[in-house]
Structures are given as C-alpha cells and as structure tokens.
Design a protein around this motif. Sequence first.
Motif, PDB file in Angstrom:
ATOM      1  N   ILE A  54       0.820  -1.209   0.000  1.00  0.00           N
ATOM      2  CA  ILE A  54       0.000   0.000   0.000  1.00  0.00           C
ATOM      3  C   ILE A  54       0.851   1.255   0.000  1.00  0.00           C
ATOM      4  O   ILE A  54       0.781   2.058  -0.894  1.00  0.00           O
ATOM      5  CB  ILE A  54      -0.981   0.014   1.192  1.00  0.00           C
ATOM      6  CG1 ILE A  54      -1.828  -1.259   1.186  1.00  0.00           C
ATOM      7  CG2 ILE A  54      -1.873   1.249   1.133  1.00  0.00           C
ATOM      8  CD1 ILE A  54      -2.704  -1.476  -0.013  1.00  0.00           C
ATOM      9  N   ASP A  55       1.663   1.399   1.003  1.00  0.00           N
ATOM     10  CA  ASP A  55       2.454   2.622   1.053  1.00  0.00           C
ATOM     11  C   ASP A  55       3.824   2.294   1.630  1.00  0.00           C
ATOM     12  O   ASP A  55       4.148   2.677   2.742  1.00  0.00           O
ATOM     13  CB  ASP A  55       1.729   3.669   1.920  1.00  0.00           C
ATOM     14  CG  ASP A  55       2.415   5.019   1.850  1.00  0.00           C
ATOM     15  OD1 ASP A  55       3.240   5.223   0.935  1.00  0.00           O
ATOM     16  OD2 ASP A  55       2.145   5.859   2.724  1.00  0.00           O
ATOM     17  N   PRO A  56       4.635   1.540   0.860  1.00  0.00           N
ATOM     18  CA  PRO A  56       5.890   1.054   1.436  1.00  0.00           C
ATOM     19  C   PRO A  56       6.865   2.202   1.687  1.00  0.00           C
ATOM     20  O   PRO A  56       6.861   3.191   0.962  1.00  0.00           O
ATOM     21  CB  PRO A  56       6.429   0.114   0.358  1.00  0.00           C
ATOM     22  CG  PRO A  56       5.819   0.588  -0.914  1.00  0.00           C
ATOM     23  CD  PRO A  56       4.495   1.173  -0.557  1.00  0.00           C
ATOM     24  N   ALA A  57       7.675   2.035   2.703  1.00  0.00           N
ATOM     25  CA  ALA A  57       8.762   2.984   2.933  1.00  0.00           C
ATOM     26  C   ALA A  57       9.694   2.912   1.733  1.00  0.00           C
ATOM     27  O   ALA A  57       9.776   1.891   1.063  1.00  0.00           O
ATOM     28  CB  ALA A  57       9.511   2.607   4.207  1.00  0.00           C
ATOM     29  N   ARG A  58      10.390   4.014   1.491  1.00  0.00           N
ATOM     30  CA  ARG A  58      11.169   4.114   0.258  1.00  0.00           C
ATOM     31  C   ARG A  58      12.159   2.960   0.083  1.00  0.00           C
ATOM     32  O   ARG A  58      12.239   2.365  -0.974  1.00  0.00           O
ATOM     33  CB  ARG A  58      11.910   5.456   0.254  1.00  0.00           C
ATOM     34  CG  ARG A  58      12.313   5.905  -1.137  1.00  0.00           C
ATOM     35  CD  ARG A  58      12.829   7.331  -1.108  1.00  0.00           C
ATOM     36  NE  ARG A  58      11.859   8.256  -0.553  1.00  0.00           N
ATOM     37  CZ  ARG A  58      12.153   9.199   0.353  1.00  0.00           C
ATOM     38  NH1 ARG A  58      13.374   9.332   0.783  1.00  0.00           N
ATOM     39  NH2 ARG A  58      11.223  10.006   0.816  1.00  0.00           N
ATOM     40  N   ARG A  59      12.873   2.627   1.156  1.00  0.00           N
ATOM     41  CA  ARG A  59      13.904   1.601   1.015  1.00  0.00           C
ATOM     42  C   ARG A  59      13.306   0.235   0.744  1.00  0.00           C
ATOM     43  O   ARG A  59      13.861  -0.567   0.013  1.00  0.00           O
ATOM     44  CB  ARG A  59      14.739   1.534   2.286  1.00  0.00           C
ATOM     45  CG  ARG A  59      15.661   2.710   2.352  1.00  0.00           C
ATOM     46  CD  ARG A  59      16.989   2.251   2.877  1.00  0.00           C
ATOM     47  NE  ARG A  59      17.457   3.222   3.829  1.00  0.00           N
ATOM     48  CZ  ARG A  59      18.240   2.928   4.844  1.00  0.00           C
ATOM     49  NH1 ARG A  59      18.579   1.687   5.062  1.00  0.00           N
ATOM     50  NH2 ARG A  59      18.647   3.854   5.649  1.00  0.00           N
ATOM     51  N   LEU A  60      12.163  -0.026   1.352  1.00  0.00           N
ATOM     52  CA  LEU A  60      11.511  -1.309   1.108  1.00  0.00           C
ATOM     53  C   LEU A  60      11.043  -1.358  -0.338  1.00  0.00           C
ATOM     54  O   LEU A  60      11.197  -2.372  -1.023  1.00  0.00           O
ATOM     55  CB  LEU A  60      10.334  -1.489   2.068  1.00  0.00           C
ATOM     56  CG  LEU A  60       9.552  -2.789   1.898  1.00  0.00           C
ATOM     57  CD1 LEU A  60      10.444  -4.003   2.159  1.00  0.00           C
ATOM     58  CD2 LEU A  60       8.350  -2.821   2.817  1.00  0.00           C
ATOM     59  N   ALA A  61      10.494  -0.260  -0.825  1.00  0.00           N
ATOM     60  CA  ALA A  61      10.052  -0.192  -2.215  1.00  0.00           C
ATOM     61  C   ALA A  61      11.226  -0.449  -3.141  1.00  0.00           C
ATOM     62  O   ALA A  61      11.135  -1.219  -4.097  1.00  0.00           O
ATOM     63  CB  ALA A  61       9.436   1.173  -2.497  1.00  0.00           C
ATOM     64  N   GLN A  62      12.363   0.157  -2.818  1.00  0.00           N
ATOM     65  CA  GLN A  62      13.547  -0.048  -3.656  1.00  0.00           C
ATOM     66  C   GLN A  62      14.002  -1.499  -3.616  1.00  0.00           C
ATOM     67  O   GLN A  62      14.389  -2.063  -4.635  1.00  0.00           O
ATOM     68  CB  GLN A  62      14.676   0.877  -3.203  1.00  0.00           C
ATOM     69  CG  GLN A  62      14.473   2.303  -3.723  1.00  0.00           C
ATOM     70  CD  GLN A  62      15.369   3.313  -3.017  1.00  0.00           C
ATOM     71  OE1 GLN A  62      16.109   2.963  -2.100  1.00  0.00           O
ATOM     72  NE2 GLN A  62      15.294   4.563  -3.442  1.00  0.00           N
ATOM     73  N   ALA A  63      13.928  -2.096  -2.433  1.00  0.00           N
ATOM     74  CA  ALA A  63      14.322  -3.503  -2.311  1.00  0.00           C
ATOM     75  C   ALA A  63      13.487  -4.374  -3.239  1.00  0.00           C
ATOM     76  O   ALA A  63      13.941  -5.383  -3.760  1.00  0.00           O
ATOM     77  CB  ALA A  63      14.171  -3.964  -0.863  1.00  0.00           C
TER      78      ALA A  63
END
Lengths: 386, 324
Positions: A54-63
């Motif tokens: 839904i709204d991942p933190a930036r680093r998780l999204a990048q991962a």
Amino acid sequence: MTRGTELDVDTLIDDPGTRVVVCCGSGGVGKTTTSAALALRAAERGRTVVVLTIDPARRLAQALGLDELSNEPSTVPDVGRPDDGRLSAMMLDMRRTFDEMVEGHAPPDRAQKIIENPFYQTISTSFSGTQEYMAMEKLGQLVASGTWDLVVVDTPPSRSALDFLDAPQRMSKFLDGRMIRLLSSPARAGGRGIRKLVGAGFGLFAKVVSTILGGQMLADASAFVQAFDTMFGGFHERAERTYALLRSPGTAFLVVAAPEADALREAAYFTDRLGSEDMPLAGLVLNRTHPVLAPVSAARARAAAENVGGAGSQIAAAVLRLHADRVELSEREEHLLTRFAAAHPSVPVVRVPSIAEDIADLDGLRRVGELLAGHDNTGTTAAAGS
Amino acid sequence: MVSGKGGTGKTTVAAALALALATGGKRTLLVEVEGRQGIAQVFDTPPLPYEERRIAVAPGGGEVRALAVDAEAALLEYFEMFYRLGVAGRTLRRMGAVEFATTLAPGLRDVLLTGKAKECVSRTDRDGRPVYDAVVLDAPPTGRLVTFLDVTRAMADLAKAGPIHGQAEGVVELLHSPRTAVHLVTLLQDLPVTETLETVTELQEAGLGVGTMIVNRMREQWLPDRSVTAAAHGRVDASRVRTGLAGAGIDLAPDEIDGLVAETVEHAVRVAGEAAALQRLANEPDPPLPRVTLPQLLGGVDLGSLYELAETLTAQGVRLEARA
C-alpha cells in the motif's frame, strides 16, 4: 504460562490451496515488511506470487524494485529458483485504480464525464475509505487475472485494523445515492416516508447542509451519483465478490501486531471480527519481540552487575544490565501475549524477533522470512556472526 | 498539537504533556479527534463521551480534563446553535444523514474537529479568563497531519459564506498564530526520523509553527561509548565477558555466553542506530528543533508511569509560558 499453538507459516504458503494471504493490523506494526517477506519466501519456495503493497517505505520499495508507482505488478529480479518461483510486486495507486474501475464499467464518454466531475476528484483522492476500497478492488483484479497462484496483500495504514473490512461497505452505502438525492432535491426524491418520519427537520437539514457545503458541491455530487447510478450495480457486485473471496477457504488472514498493549488490543478486536464474519484467520504474527538468549533472571543479572570485579568487569556489568533490561521487556511482551492467548486460545502465533537494522534489501527480507517461518528463533542477527 | 508516525507513542506523550503543563495549579484539556478512545486507554478509564471531564489531577494541584471530539456530534452542535433542530437532529443522525454530510466533504470533518478545539481554546469564564491554560490535541499521525491542519484547503469544500465558514477562518488564524505549536514525537530509528523530518518541511511550507521534537522510548545505553562501534560490528570479546561474569559469581555454558554476546551485539547495533538518528536530529532541520527525550519504559505505560513521563518533561523545562 499458556502458550497457544505455533503458527506454521511455511505450511501455509506451501499449500497450493492458499491463494490469498491478507496481512492486517494497526499502523506501525510492520505489516508491509511482513507482507513483502512472506511473498518473497513463498516465491523462493516455488510459488508464483504477487505482493500488493500500500504505502511502502522508500527503502523497502527499492528492495522490491518499485521505484515508481505503476499500478501494475512488475517482476522482482533475482528471486526464485531456476525452474519455478517468481515474485511480482506493486504499489497501490488508488486514483488510477478508481479511474480504471470507472472506465471498465461505463462507455468512454460517460466515464470521461464522471472522471472530470469535481466531486469524483474528491472522492477518489481524499474520501476516507477509498484506499481500502481500492485495495479490495485491486486484490479482486489480481486474483481474477489468474497470472499468480498466490496473492499477498498488505492493508492500508488505517487508524484501526477494522477499517479495511468496513470501508468498502461504507463507501457503497454512500454511493448508492439515496441520501444525496434527498439532499439535492428533497421535494422530489422518493424519500417521502423518511421525510414524514423526520418531519420538517429534514427540509431544514437539507437547507442547512446546502448552506454549509454550497449549492455547487451538492450539484456536482448529484451529477456524479446520477452518472454513477448505472454502474453502481456492477460496483456493488464486485465488492460482494471480493467479500466472498475473502471468506473462501483459499484465503488466509494474518493479523500482525507489535508486542504493545494497544497493537494487541487492535489485534484482538480484529480476530473477533474475522470470526464473526466467517473469515479465515491463519494466525497472529507477533512482530519485533525480544527473546531472552541466556537463562539469567533480571534480578540476578542486576545484582551481579553490582558485584563484578577484576578483569572484564566493565564489559560484564554492561552485558548483565542490558540483559536485565531485555528480560524485563521480554517478560512484558510474553505477559501481553498470554493475555491475548487466554482470550483467543485457538489462534496460532508466531513470534518474529526484532531485527536491529533497517530492512533495505532482498537479503533483509529473506531474514525476516526465516524468522516468520520460525527459524533462527534465537534472535541472533546476521551481523553478530560477521 | 502532538503528532508522530504511527507506533511512536504520540497519545501517551500527549497525555504526559497535558499532565506536565497542568503541574502547579493549572488546568489543561487533552483532546482526541480520531474516535480511537486512546486517551481513555492511556488513563485506564471507560470510553470518553463527547463532553469535557476531569481525567487526572496534576502534580502540585491542577487538573487535566479530556474530550473525545466527534465530528458528527460537533456538526449537530453547530446546527443546534444556529438552527434549533431539536429532536430532528437525533433522528437525522440515526438515519446516517449527519455522517453523510461529513463524508461528502472530508474537509468539513477536519474543520469541525479543529473548530471544536478552537472553541475550547477561546472559551473564557465569567471573569473573562481563559478556561484552559493549555489545550493539548492528540492530532492524527504525520501521514495525515498536514491535510488535517490545512483548514484553508478544507474550506474550499465549503460554501463561501455561512456559519462554519466563518468559524473556519478563526481556526486558520489560531493555527497559524504563535499560540499554536506542533510537537512531533519520534523514535530514534531511521524510518520515524525520516518521516518526522519530512513532516517538519511540510508543516513549515504550510506556514504552521513547529514546536519541539520529542524523542520517545530512548533506551538506556549500557555499553561504554568506545565499545559501541566494535560491538555493533559483532566484536565482543566473549572470553572477557566470561571472566567478568565469573568474577561476579555467574558461570554459564558456552552457548549461554553466546546468547549474552548476541544480545550485546543487538544492543550495540541499536545504540549505534540511535546515535546516528540523534546526529541527524542535531543537523536537521536547519536550525534544529528544540528537543526533549523520554525514556523507554520496560514495563509498559500505566497511569503511574504517565506521571513519571510528565515529571521527566517538566525536568527538561516543559512548562507554560506566562501569558503576555
């Protein structure tokens, strides 16, 4: 101490009958990370998985290789086994999901008219519950596409875990237009029964509402609802189908909670609610626990810390004191869990020890996956060995 | 206003702040707006009605009152004030008409909530003195905070004239005046700090006054500073630990020593992370915000520990400034 049954995550994700896993819980408990780790683990055990975040933190999204919002799943590279196992990931774009839903249900000119309506703009971006509704809609789409054999869903960071279940219905009720017709033209609307009931109050109410909100907003809302009317049946049917899907045996809910009183209270409400809705609860993920790794009580450790002497005494005292803190924290966490388990004895639980570092890549998610599966339950971090 | 990322403990901090500000014979009001009944849980009382009532006595006299604002009830209150709906008001509510009206315009809901808070701030007694020395609002989490406070934007949802519009203008003025400050609660971890700093920028861009950074759940650091970096990289001399423990009369099996070492490494990683987070808060924003710190409570938060937290705040200089 009562200890509930252990939740066996691997059995759950390995079962080809498990088609949907919904991770829910209150804000800030690590739902998104849990969803991503679970999806990754399932993919690396051979499933074809998509995770809807839904709204991942930036680093998780990048991962996950999610550099931008696309509203369509994209394949996460370097995941899976040579022959099978694949992970796709996406971030929910609620506005686009809503637009696509409108476009899918109305002829182009009418869809265009709806999308341009100022009231639609409000409802598709800032209506409380739109995000939940669109998450459900997207979930339905992902399952219906048949591309993946497992869909893992993160749920929106609601103020309460229950919003996820209620929002679509609240929104349907809102969109069914009865109230808006009453308000925009109380004299004509077929609400005579109601008007009689409320008497002069309703006329006054309608007048007051239009005074406060302005005639233009009511006019826009009314035009929107009229244009929406023909589609409404379709929307309603879809929401019903998604609800049926959530109740089916292929779906498993995981309630995620931090070992804190308020998060566990929410988890308890949610557990009860799932039960009363006949929705299949797989278990509780108690996230970020602090297991004790040496059998020394807090009192003994603190007393000993006062009595160290000779070589290594400074480090030993520090070790004893930080251990005592950890024991106290852990005892509190276990106490909270015991209370939850006493009221919900049949809910399987897995404790996921806290990881000191941020999760910033796939290896971090793999570690969380290991912990979710109950492995490496010592709480030792990878950094400890390096 | 007290806000923070979800899970940082903002309700607890808001409660402690209301207690601290009431210390020494003052009267404060603690307001919640999200229908969560978080205040009742923190003070361990039954759910709060839409009504101000005393919830705690502050150190040195003084009292904290609490109010759970409900947007629908606030809307009906307006109607009563201006139009005298009588019994019809309740029927309308049962029908869902009031919920409908607040749903139709999300901005209206926020205006009603902040409007009620403003009414409490401006209320005076018979002698013209303010009823409350301070109003502490447990605001929505940082993700929704600026939308919530941006009443100007919300007013676009409303008719250009009318009673609520007039009220909203007063709210804008109050929120943007030096009488309002937004205090942000954070944990010393990367994500909450990042989100908090982003919120500071958003608040400043919206012309809202940012107050203090409240660092919550700061843990005790037991390792000496010079050992932290090495330990965080896994370098803990197990044999030295064993010798030291033996000196204190504790003999453990090798795997138990390993357990303690693993706990120590984890502790060090966290301490190092907290130090890095503190370093960031010392540099950002520029100039940095004033900061207060609250300790981690290993046993969790109960009523007694709320008073401890309030005292900790008072000891760090948290108090009401004399009225101009």
